[in-house]
Write a protein that holds these residues in place. Sequence first.
Motif, PDB file in Angstrom:
ATOM      1  N   UNK A  73      -1.862  -0.869   8.070  1.00 20.17           N
ATOM      2  CA  UNK A  73      -2.858  -0.913   9.133  1.00 20.17           C
ATOM      3  C   UNK A  73      -3.881  -2.010   8.954  1.00 20.17           C
ATOM      4  N   UNK A  74      -3.861  -2.719   7.836  1.00 21.11           N
ATOM      5  CA  UNK A  74      -4.829  -3.788   7.592  1.00 21.11           C
ATOM      6  C   UNK A  74      -4.091  -5.102   7.396  1.00 21.11           C
ATOM      7  N   UNK A  75      -4.780  -6.208   7.596  1.00 24.31           N
ATOM      8  CA  UNK A  75      -4.123  -7.507   7.382  1.00 24.31           C
ATOM      9  C   UNK A  75      -3.598  -7.665   5.953  1.00 24.31           C
ATOM     10  N   UNK A  76      -4.298  -7.114   4.975  1.00 25.34           N
ATOM     11  CA  UNK A  76      -3.848  -7.210   3.588  1.00 25.34           C
ATOM     12  C   UNK A  76      -2.534  -6.474   3.369  1.00 25.34           C
ATOM     13  N   UNK A  77      -2.387  -5.293   3.972  1.00 27.61           N
ATOM     14  CA  UNK A  77      -1.145  -4.525   3.819  1.00 27.61           C
ATOM     15  C   UNK A  77       0.012  -5.193   4.574  1.00 27.61           C
ATOM     16  N   UNK A  78      -0.282  -5.777   5.717  1.00 31.25           N
ATOM     17  CA  UNK A  78       0.763  -6.497   6.456  1.00 31.25           C
ATOM     18  C   UNK A  78       1.206  -7.729   5.672  1.00 31.25           C
TER      19      UNK A  78
END
Length: 177
Positions: A73-78
């Motif tokens: 759900x966050x840019x870091x996880x993507x």
Amino acid sequence: MPTTVQIVATGTLIFLIIGGAGVAVLALALLGTELLQFGHVDLDGPVSLETVAGFAGAFGFGAAIVNELLGGGTPGRIAAAAAGGVLAAVPTGWLASRLSRAARNMRTDATPTRDDLVGALGLVVTPVPLNGYGEVRVRVAGQPVKLNARADHPIPVGAQVFVVQALSETSVHVETY
């Protein structure tokens, strides 16, 4: 404002589309469709289409799996999901490259010609009349081939013959063996 679940689903969907497109292009490339062939037919460039397609397919599916596991759900996880996709894609691209090169460079036997018919042993399957054609079955390069046959004298069904002359690609002159 989109929820985390919607962001995860959207990210996963995008990665799955990338993976599906990669697999579709890989299937077309391996089936020999010459997709996106520019310039000379034998010119593949520094990286073959099969390699790029295998890489894209593995990247998309690998990233989709990691994205679902991380709940991206966050840019870091993507970004982490994309990194996981790259980890899956590098060995897959290398393997696709090696397999496609091996298939392209595979040695094959020469195509048999009418000269290969001369001296072949066979069996009469349709009687050979004096002034006409019958049929014989011979083996050429290990494969059974049925040919039209002429002879200097009538030959009955079941007689063993050998080819003395290839009259054409599909007809021969035979004698009894």
